[in-house]
Design an enzyme around this catalytic site. Structure first.
Site, PDB file in Angstrom:
ATOM      1  N   CYS A   1       0.814  -1.222   0.000  1.00 16.03           N
ATOM      2  CA  CYS A   1       0.000   0.000   0.000  1.00 16.03           C
ATOM      3  C   CYS A   1       0.843   1.267   0.000  1.00 16.03           C
ATOM      4  O   CYS A   1       0.652   2.154  -0.833  1.00 16.03           O
ATOM      5  CB  CYS A   1      -0.911   0.012   1.227  1.00 16.03           C
ATOM      6  SG  CYS A   1      -2.076  -1.357   1.325  1.00 16.03           S
TER       7      CYS A   1
ATOM      8  N   HIS B   1      -1.588   6.833   4.463  1.00 12.34           N
ATOM      9  CA  HIS B   1      -0.518   5.838   4.596  1.00 12.34           C
ATOM     10  C   HIS B   1       0.848   6.339   4.118  1.00 12.34           C
ATOM     11  O   HIS B   1       1.718   5.550   3.758  1.00 12.34           O
ATOM     12  CB  HIS B   1      -0.885   4.536   3.873  1.00 12.34           C
ATOM     13  CG  HIS B   1      -0.501   3.319   4.650  1.00 12.34           C
ATOM     14  ND1 HIS B   1      -0.730   2.041   4.208  1.00 12.34           N
ATOM     15  CD2 HIS B   1       0.100   3.187   5.854  1.00 12.34           C
ATOM     16  CE1 HIS B   1      -0.308   1.161   5.089  1.00 12.34           C
ATOM     17  NE2 HIS B   1       0.208   1.835   6.102  1.00 12.34           N
TER      18      HIS B   1
END
Length: 483
Positions: free
Chosen positions: A91, A146
Site C-alpha cells: 500500500c 498511509h
C-alpha cells in the site's frame, strides 16, 4: 557550484511557469476562474485498497464473486481499460509512486511502516497534489493516506487543500476490540481531518463501527468537494482513496446482508454503489466532458483469510512480485478526449500517473530529481496504441525482486506469499507471460537473451542512484539531497 533549489523554491517555480508553459488564457491578467476551469480538466481519482485483478465483473469477477459491479463495469466501457496496469506490491509504496512519479524505494517509502521511525514522505518530495495546486487546482484527499502519521507529513502538508480520513491503515480498526489491548500501550488510530496551513486534528477513534461507515463518508465528502469547486468554477483534483476491500472487509450497515453472499460480496456491492454515486455527481454537475475519471486498485488482493481476494488469472497476492501482487484493475475516462471502448495490454506503471496527469492538466513535474514515470498522455488519448514504456522494475520492500520487459519477466528472488521469506535465486526465473501467465516455475523458458534488456534497465536505475542517492526509510525532516 550548483545548489539544488529547496522544496519551497521548486513549488514556487512550478506555480510561476505552469500557466506559461501551456500558454493558457487564465495566465492573462484579468482572466477568470471560469476560464481556468474551461481550459483545464477536473480530475476524480478513485483508488481502492487491495482489490484484486479478478474482482470486478469486467475483469471476470462481479457476479462470480457474489455481487455484480455494473457501475464500475460501465465506467470501464466508456474510456480506456488496462489489462497490464502495474502498481507496487504494498500500500505505502504504491501510494508514494502514484503521487511522486518515483519508485518508492527512492523516497524512503518502500515498505508499509510499523512504527518507531519517521514514516511517510519527506517534505522534500514534490507530490502530484502540490504540482496541481501550483497550477491553480483545488485539491482534496478523502480516505486512506498511509504516507505519514504526524503533522508535517499528512496530506495537508503535501499539497492537499483539505483532507479527511485515516493516516495509516484499516487493520488498526481491529485494535480497540482486541483482547488485552490498551490505548495506554498503543494509541488507537484516529480518523483525522485537516486543511493546508493548519495542523490536522483528531476526530474520533477508527474502530470497527467507523470501519463500516468510512467509505460512505469518503464518498459524501468527495461529492461535496466537487460541488463546491464546480460552483466556484475552479478546476479540482479529488482523490477518493476508498478503504475497501482491505481487511477487515466489512460492509456499511446499509449493505450488510444485501447480497445474501456474505460480507465480502456485500462490500463489493457497496463499492460499486459508492463509485456510482461519485459518477452520478459528475453528471449532475454538468462536468462530465471536462473531468478525467480514474478507477484503480493500489496493489493485488488481500492475503489474510477470511478476507482474502482473487487475482483472476494471475498468481499471488500483494507483498509479492507475482503478477497477482502488482497487476491491478485500472480504467480512465475523459469523454471526447479519450476514445471509449478501448482495452489494452500495454505496460503502464503507477509512476506514470503523475507525469501523465500533469501533462493533461497543464502542471509541471520536478526536473531536479529522477522521475521514473513517463508521460502516457498520447497513449491514454488514443494518439498512439503503444505505451511509452516497455518494461518496469518490481520492488518488494527494499529488494529489486523482478523485472518485466514486454511479455517477459525475470525473478531474482522467490517469495510465494507475504509471509514467506524471500529467497535469492542462484539462477533467475525466466517466464514468458503469454505462454505461462501463472508463472509456473516448472515452465521456465530458455530465452536467456531477454536478460540483456532487463539488465540494461537495472543498470540505468543503479546509475541514477549514484547521482541521486536513495532516501533511507525513516529519514526525518528536513531532508536535503547530498549534492
Amino acid at each position: 557550484m550548483f545548489i539544488k533549489p529547496t522544496r519551497r523554491e521548486t513549488l514556487s517555480l512550478l506555480a510561476s511557469v505552469a500557466p506559461a508553459v501551456l500558454g493558457m488564457s487564465f495566465a492573462v491578467a484579468g482572466s477568470t476562474a471560469a476560464e481556468a476551469q474551461e481550459t483545464r480538466p477536473n480530475i476524480l481519482f478513485m483508488l481502492v485498497d487491495n482489490l484484486g485483478y479478478g474482482e470486478l465483473g469486467v475483469y471476470g469477477g462481479g457476479a462470480t464473486r457474489g455481487a455484480p459491479t455494473p457501475r464500475i463495469d460501465k465506467l470501464a466501457s466508456e474510456g480506456l481499460r488496462l489489462t497490464n496496469m502495474n502498481m507496487e506490491a504494498q500500500c505505502t509504496p504504491s501510494r508514494s509512486a502514484i503521487l511522486t512519479g518515483r519508485y518508492a524505494i527512492r523516497s524512503g517509502t518502500h515498505s508499509v511502516p510499523f512504527g518507531g521511525v519517521a514514516d511517510g514522505l519527506t517534505q522534500w518530495e514534490v507530490t502530484m497534489a502540490e504540482s496541481l495546486s501550483a497550477a491553480g487546482y483545488a485539491t482534496a484527499l478523502y480516505g486512506k493516506w498511509h504516507l505519514g502519521s504526524n503533522n508535517g507529513r499528512l496530506p495537508n502538508d503535501q499539497g492537499f487543500d483539505e483532507w479527511y480520513g485515516i493516516p495509516r491503515t484499516t487493520d488498526e480498526a481491529l485494535w480497540p476490540g482486541s483482547p488485552g489491548y490498551s490505548p495506554g500501550i498503543m494509541p488507537p488510530e484516529q480518523l483525522m481531518e485537516g486543511r493546508k496551513g493548519e495542523n490536522s486534528r483528531e476526530v474520533k477513534v477508527y474502530d470497527l463501527e467507523q470501519r463500516r461507515l468510512i467509505d460512505a463518508e469518503i464518498t459524501r465528502r468527495s461529492i461535496a468537494f466537487m460541488e463546491r469547486q464546480t460552483q466556484a468554477r475552479k478546476p479540482f483534483f479529488a482523490y477518493a482513496t476508498l478503504t475497501q476491500p482491505h481487511l477487515p472487509t466489512l460492509p456499511n450497515p446499509a449493505f450488510a446482508g444485501k447480497t445474501g453472499n456474505g460480507d465480502w460480496a456485500d462490500m463489493l456491492a457497496e463499492m460499486d454503489y459508492n463509485v456510482g454515486q461519485m459518477l452520478d455527481a459528475v453528471d449532475r454537475l454538468g462536468i462530465r466532458d471536462n473531468t478525467i475519471v480514474i478507477f484503480a486498485s493500489d496493489n493485488g488482493p488481500e492475503f489474510v483469510r477470511a478476507w482474502d481476494g482473487w487475482a483472476g488469472p494471475w498468481k499471488g497476492q500483494y507483498f509479492t512480485a507475482w503478477e497477482g501482487g502488482i497487476r491491478v484493475p485500472f480504467m480512465v475516462r475523459w469523454p471526447g478526449k479519450m476514445p471509449a471502448g478501448r482495452i489494452s495490454d500495454e505496460i503502464v506503471h503507477a509512476v506514470d500517473l503523475f507525469p501523465t496527469l500533469a501533462k493533461l492538466a497543464g502542471a509541471e513535474v520536478p526536473k531536479d530529481r529522477p522521475i521514473d514515470g513517463v508521460d502516457q498522455s498520447d497513449f491514454f488519448t488514443g494518439k498512439t496504441e503503444k505505451s511509452a514504456r516497455d518494461g518496469i522494475l518490481v520492488f518488494c520492500a527494499d529488494r529489486l525482486q523482478a523485472v518485466k520487459w514486454k511479455n517477459f519477466k525475470v525473478h531474482f528472488y522467490q517469495q510465494d506469499t507475504m509471509v514467506s521469506p524471500p529467497v535469492k535465486l542462484a539462477i533467475p526465473f525466466l517466464f514468458n507471460l503469454y505462454t505461462n501467465p501463472r508463472e509456473d516455475t516448472d515452465k521456465q523458458i530458455t530465452d536467456s537473451w531477454v536478460i540483456g534488456p532487463v539488465l540494461k534497465m537495472v543498470g540505468e536505475f543503479e546509475a541514477s542512484t549514484k547521482k541521486h542517492p536513495l532516501i533511507a526509510m525513516g529519514t526525518p525532516d528536513p531532508y536535503t539531497p547530498p549534492h
